[in-house]
Design an enzyme around this catalytic site. Structure first.
Site, PDB file in Angstrom:
ATOM      1  N   ASP A  56      -3.917  -3.441   7.731  1.00 39.63           N
ATOM      2  CA  ASP A  56      -3.230  -2.899   6.562  1.00 39.63           C
ATOM      3  C   ASP A  56      -3.223  -1.374   6.560  1.00 39.63           C
ATOM      4  O   ASP A  56      -3.657  -0.724   7.514  1.00 39.63           O
ATOM      5  CB  ASP A  56      -3.897  -3.471   5.300  1.00 39.63           C
ATOM      6  CG  ASP A  56      -2.904  -3.771   4.191  1.00 39.63           C
ATOM      7  OD1 ASP A  56      -1.874  -3.086   4.108  1.00 39.63           O
ATOM      8  OD2 ASP A  56      -3.172  -4.686   3.389  1.00 39.63           O
TER       9      ASP A  56
ATOM     10  N   ASP B  58       4.883  -5.441  -0.595  1.00 43.96           N
ATOM     11  CA  ASP B  58       4.457  -6.815  -0.848  1.00 43.96           C
ATOM     12  C   ASP B  58       5.552  -7.649  -1.504  1.00 43.96           C
ATOM     13  O   ASP B  58       6.392  -7.137  -2.247  1.00 43.96           O
ATOM     14  CB  ASP B  58       3.232  -6.824  -1.760  1.00 43.96           C
ATOM     15  CG  ASP B  58       1.956  -6.534  -1.001  1.00 43.96           C
ATOM     16  OD1 ASP B  58       2.036  -6.143   0.170  1.00 43.96           O
ATOM     17  OD2 ASP B  58       0.864  -6.700  -1.584  1.00 43.96           O
TER      18      ASP B  58
END
Length: 572
Positions: free
Chosen positions: A253, A343
């Site tokens: 990430d 997201d």
């Protein structure tokens, strides 16, 4: 104030990129009180001790003796032929887990003995990462409310529901698996002992014993998106730790990036509007700026190098949300997939906090789909099938387009609670087969926009007509972005691989029904927010076009800001 790029939020961080002259980045300062001792290379697990089973003092018929002899032989064969780490893992298990592991070893032993393929089928040499990964990831289902039990349930359900047979074979832990501090003596990441009482290696062993693969989560920053220790400055140690635990997949990430890793330019996909940018993280880069030399890229190169040093094969999945045009350099970073957007959230359009509905993601995908092929895939985030208040049509569109775009197919819903209709979507064999096609690796591409002119940036009504190639034929995806049912149509001349005046048999891949022979064009009803998935073949089932497909005709007017490398003398 907008929270879109708030570093404190999930999947958002300060921007990072660099000037073209910066070829490398400064080492990040290591956390106080931690050390990074040299980690030994992977050691092969010892082979378990083998001994003959004791024969009870009982008389047996010749048939019984033959059966016992066969089982003993299989047991020996299983132990001797199984990978040493599988044998070691089995020796440490108890109860149901040991039974499952033993059954798998016996299954593989019998298969090997009689010449059948074992399960799971491992990729051939050189094919690791060739196809988009499939499996389960915890974030969309559980956020930080995770435990070993939930992953074992997911693993068991992949098997019980027949998903593993279609290729769903990864079980991936997302954020929140560690404690908030590294080990003060070794500097290593420490699994949360309450969530994972046998440690991450213990969980990985149990997943592997079921014939599945295991993934974990890390971050190229100083802390993860949920504020746990991250890997910037600890790449070598963390990669070796994950290798020692038997990790097969790393989701890496982009949170917690310190100011020292910022670049002079910014590129957030959400701040790109088709023909111009309004970057909120800093000034927009020149059109010919090489993001592969940025600090943004360097952070991910470091983990590439660290993984390579371990000697263990790991699927490397970049999750930097498309910052710094990751599609241009992620392959160079060793990644087999890379996130292209922020997201996802289970809704048709719009935005919720820092997450996005389907249509904004599809809108962006329509401009950058061609960057996908074998060994490298645009990732449009994990699946939301089974989550939220999606209509059946919206669920079909979501899955169909993610599969067609060759995005990873990672299930993000509790599989022990999934409804039959949603499971049926995930198990559509022909649509999954397109995603996993072994011969044609390219994504579907838009060949017609529909409501708007070609190359219109629109987060409500993006491109509606897409096509691609599979071993079965030419596949066409027709989406309806309207809130009402409508009739959609296209001519064969518009679809690469079809002849202008051709006659083709058409099959509906949602229903499995043959729709008949169409001449020169297709026309049909599409429900609100639904997507028709059609297979075109010559009459008799022959493939219409086995060679490489030309680009759609609309590619002649494709915005140059979406093209890389930039054509010589290119201007927007």
């Amino acid at each position: 104030m907008s929270s879109q790029h708030d570093a404190s939020l999930r999947h958002r961080s300060p921007p990072g990129a660099s000037s073209p002259s910066q070829q490398s980045a400064p080492m990040a300062t290591q956390a106080a009180g931690t050390t990074s001792p040299k980690v030994a290379a992977d050691e092969k697990a010892p082979t378990a001790t083998k001994s003959l089973p004791q024969t009870p003092n009982t008389s047996f018929s010749p048939l019984t003796i033959a059966g016992l002899f066969l089982l003993s032989f299989i047991g020996f064969y299983a132990t001797f032929t199984a990978p040493s780490d599988d044998v070691e893992s089995l020796s440490k298990m108890k109860g149901v887990d040991k039974l499952v592991g033993t059954a798998l070893l016996l299954n593989n032993a019998v298969a090997n003995a009689i010449g059948l393929p074992t399960r799971p089928a491992k990729p051939q040499k050189g094919e690791f990462g060739k196809l988009p990964p499939m499996g389960f990831n915890s974030w969309n289902a559980f956020r930080c409310d995770i435990s070993e039990e939930k992953f074992l349930v997911a693993a068991d359900k992949l098997l019980e529901l027949g998903l593993e047979k279609l290729g769903y074979d990864y079980v991936n832990i997302d954020d929140c698996w560690s404690t908030h501090e590294r080990d003060p003596n070794t500097g290593r990441l420490v699994p949360d002992p309450i969530k994972f009482p046998d440690g991450i290696k213990g969980t990985a062993d149990k997943i592997h014993s079921r014939g599945l693969k295991f993934g974990i989560y890390g971050t190229a920053g100083e802390e993860t998106c949920a504020h746990y220790p991250a890997s910037l400055g600890h790449e070598t140690l963390d990669a070796q730790t994950w290798a020692d635990w038997g990790v097969d997949f790393l989701k890496y990430d982009n949170c917690g990036v310190p100011d020292s890793w910022k670049d002079p330019y910014s590129y957030y996909p959400e701040d790109w509007y088709g023909t111009y940018e309004n970057q909120t993280g800093g000034p927009a880069a020149p059109l010919d700026y090489d993001w592969s030399k940025s600090l943004q890229a360097e952070r991910f190169y470091r983990m590439r190098d660290a993984i390579k040093k371990t000697g263990r094969e790991m699927y490397y999945s970049l999750c930097n949300w498309g910052h710094g045009h990751s599609e241009r350099w992620a392959r160079q970073a060793g990644a087999a997939s890379w996130r292209m957007w922020g997201d996802i959230v289970p809704q048709w359009e719009g935005k919720k906090e820092w997450s996005w509905g389907f249509m904004p993601i599809v809108n962006y995908a329509s401009f950058f789909a061609e960057y996908t092929d074998f060994y490298g895939h645009n990732d449009f985030d994990m699946l939301e099938v089974g989550n939220g208040n999606l209509t059946d049509a919206e669920t079909r569109t979501h899955f169909a387009l993610w599969a067609g775009l060759k995005s990873p197919l990672l299930i993000g819903t509790p599989l022990d609670q999934i409804e039959a209709k949603d499971l049926a979507v995930l198990k559509n064999k022909e649509i999954v087969a397109f995603n996993q096609d072994p011969v044609y690796g390219a994504s579907i591409l838009p060949f017609k926009w529909g409501i708007n002119p070609a190359w219109t940036w629109n987060q409500t009504h993006p491109a509606e007509f897409y096509s691609g190639q599979s071993v079965k034929g030419i596949n066409v995806f027709v989406m309806n972005t309207l809130d009402v049912s409508t009739t959609k149509s296209f001519t064969f001349e518009e679809v690469p691989g079809l002849r202008k005046y051709g006659e083709y048999e058409v099959k509906d891949l949602w229903t499995g029904k043959k729709l008949g022979v169409y001449h020169g064009a297709w026309r049909g009803e599409v429900e609100a927010h639904d997507t028709r998935v059609l297979l075109f073949t010559e009459k008799g089932g022959k493939h219409p076009h086995k060679g490489k497909l030309p680009k759609p005709a609309i590619w002649k007017k494709k915005p140059i800001s979406t093209v890389w490398p930039l054509p010589k003398g290119g201007k927007e």
